[in-house]
Write a protein that holds these residues in place. Structure first.
Motif, PDB file in Angstrom:
ATOM      1  N   ALA A  63       0.830  -1.210   0.000  1.00  0.00           N
ATOM      2  CA  ALA A  63       0.000   0.000   0.000  1.00  0.00           C
ATOM      3  C   ALA A  63       0.863   1.259   0.000  1.00  0.00           C
ATOM      4  CB  ALA A  63      -0.915  -0.006   1.223  1.00  0.00           C
ATOM      5  N   LYS A  64       2.001   1.216   0.689  1.00  0.00           N
ATOM      6  CA  LYS A  64       2.895   2.371   0.720  1.00  0.00           C
ATOM      7  C   LYS A  64       3.619   2.559  -0.611  1.00  0.00           C
ATOM      8  CE  LYS A  64       3.861   2.520   5.690  1.00  0.00           C
ATOM      9  NZ  LYS A  64       4.914   2.394   6.737  1.00  0.00           N
ATOM     10  N   GLU A 124       2.525   1.703  -3.622  1.00  0.00           N
ATOM     11  CA  GLU A 124       1.626   2.115  -4.695  1.00  0.00           C
ATOM     12  C   GLU A 124       1.426   3.634  -4.675  1.00  0.00           C
ATOM     13  OE1 GLU A 124      -1.994   0.026  -4.198  1.00  0.00           O
ATOM     14  OE2 GLU A 124      -1.134  -1.949  -4.622  1.00  0.00           O
ATOM     15  N   THR A 143      -0.486   7.014  -4.700  1.00  0.00           N
ATOM     16  CA  THR A 143      -1.789   7.395  -4.139  1.00  0.00           C
ATOM     17  C   THR A 143      -2.653   8.044  -5.210  1.00  0.00           C
ATOM     18  OG1 THR A 143      -0.882   7.727  -1.926  1.00  0.00           O
ATOM     19  CG2 THR A 143      -2.930   8.867  -2.448  1.00  0.00           C
ATOM     20  N   ARG A 158      -8.242   6.885  -3.450  1.00  0.00           N
ATOM     21  CA  ARG A 158      -7.853   6.924  -2.043  1.00  0.00           C
ATOM     22  C   ARG A 158      -8.277   8.219  -1.361  1.00  0.00           C
ATOM     23  NH1 ARG A 158      -1.820   4.322  -1.215  1.00  0.00           N
ATOM     24  NH2 ARG A 158      -2.157   2.370  -2.347  1.00  0.00           N
ATOM     25  N   LYS A 207      -5.517   2.181   2.976  1.00  0.00           N
ATOM     26  CA  LYS A 207      -4.917   2.865   1.837  1.00  0.00           C
ATOM     27  C   LYS A 207      -5.298   4.347   1.814  1.00  0.00           C
ATOM     28  CE  LYS A 207      -4.442  -1.171  -1.170  1.00  0.00           C
ATOM     29  NZ  LYS A 207      -4.771  -1.770  -2.489  1.00  0.00           N
TER      30      LYS A 207
END
Length: 407
Positions: A53-54, A56, A58, A100, A131
């Motif tokens: 998640a970090k 990817e 945003t 997000r 996320k």
């Protein structure tokens, strides 16, 4: 009380229990496998999900911003963000997890950076969603950096030093020893797991040796023998206690092995550990003496669980009925054990007299290397009294014909 008869009953029940699949699962399989799975399986999956998640970009919807082209361009140029269209229904997109976050840039924002007019940037996110929370955090960092850069520019333009708005630095340094760090970090979790496994480890043998024997029709044969009821009770009790203690020891061994492997993985064979130490970091560990203290303190609780479970299961006529009686007691065990993990609940004379909660609190302290001897003595003594009362109650139930042969 005849120890020869007690030993004979104990060995007979031990042999029968080792043939029972449910007992073996609760006594051996669960404590040796569930701890590594919890510590590494779940932990690995969670860390992988968070890392992905970090990594990817945003996805963000920009609202307004037509008169702030430089800010919008900076957002689009930043590789941490992926600007998408959807200003019309940005709330629905965030709620559906298709986007997000969204950021609303106020009118005249870029011009206000030069005129010192205060403005408010709104960040819209999905509270509680991982996320979206990470994306909101990245946006917050972006605009905080922009704010600091703007302040520095204003100071430079006026011939003032940048340190004018940053007169000092703040640094954190840990002064607690590693065992206290480890004890506070996971010291509440370890006794919680041990208490639960101690209860479940004794639960199935207790049910099988009472309601199970009633259902199989072997209880009457045992009661017809010339052996005194007290010897029968103590033989069965020692078998249930053995199952509970075995579960505890196996779970502790599994935790220790898992912790060693985890620390070795964290330290990266020593290189990362040395780097962390050089940076002032501390790898949390558990006080080895605390482990022995936990084993000593859990002993009377194991006696309490074994006696209570035997007495409660004795009321049932079948294995399934006994399970319905015993299962709700798991909640009774879990609640005080969980309270011991909460901040603000500390050892005192009152909490030292509350079963299970006192054990959870004192074990957390011992694993941190802190030994409150007055509370330890009070907790051990009070728990021993509770265990003795439970064992006396169990013997009393075995001597009641209306309980033993309940129709």
């Amino acid at each position: 009380m005849n120890w020869k008869y007690i030993t004979t009953i104990y060995l007979k029940e031990l042999r029968d229990s080792l043939r029972d699949r449910r007992t073996l699962i609760s006594m051996i399989v669960i404590p040796t496998l569930i701890i590594p799975v919890l510590m590494f399986g779940v932990g690995t999956v969670m860390s992988k999900v968070i890392r992905q998640a970090k990594e990817e970009a945003t996805s963000v919807v920009i609202l307004n911003g037509a008169d702030s082209p430089s800010v919008v361009a900076a957002l689009k140029a930043d590789k941490k963000f992926h600007v998408v269209d959807g200003a019309a229904d940005y709330k629905q997109l965030i709620s559906d997890k298709r986007v997000r976050v969204a950021v609303e840039i106020p009118a005249g924002f870029e011009a206000s950076l030069k005129t010192s007019t205060p403005q408010t940037v709104m960040i819209y996110h999905y509270q509680g969603e991982l996320k979206s929370g990470l994306g909101a955090g990245e946006l917050d960092k972006f605009f905080r950096a922009l704010r600091e850069k703007t302040v520095e520019t204003r100071l430079t333009d006026r011939g003032l030093p940048v340190t004018l708005v940053k007169p000092f630095e703040i640094k954190w340094e840990n002064v607690a020893p590693p065992e206290k760090v480890g004890g506070n970090a996971i010291g509440g979790f370890i006794p919680y797991i041990i208490i639960i496994l101690s209860f479940t480890g004794a639960m199935y043998p207790a049910i099988d040796l009472t309601a199970g024997e009633k259902e199989r029709g072997t209880m009457e044969t045992l009661l017809c023998s010339p052996v005194n009821r007290l010897n029968i009770v103590l033989g069965k009790f020692l078998m249930v206690l053995t199952a509970s203690v075995t579960t505890i020891l196996l779970s502790l061994s599994s935790m220790a092995l898992s912790a060693v492997i985890g620390i070795m993985s964290f330290a990266g064979g020593g290189a990362a550990g040395a780097k962390a130490a050089a940076a002032g970091g501390t790898i949390p560990i558990i006080d080895p003496l605390g482990i022995f203290g936990v084993v000593a303190m859990i002993a009377p609780v194991a006696v309490l669980f074994a006696a209570l479970l035997l007495a409660i299961s004795l009321f049932a006529k079948s294995y399934k009925e006994a399970q319905s009686y015993v299962s709700p007691f798991i909640i009774v065990v879990i609640m005080p054990a969980m309270l011991g993990m909460l901040p603000g609940i500390d050892l005192s004379v009152k909490t030292s007299l509350i079963p299970i909660l006192n054990l959870s609190l004192v074990c957390k302290e011992m694993l941190s290397g802190v030994w409150h001897w007055q509370y330890i003595a009070l907790i051990f003594g009070s728990t021993t009294v509770y265990a003795a009362i439970a064992l006396a109650f169990c013997v009393r139930m075995f001597n009641r014909e209306d309980v033993m042969f309940r129709a």
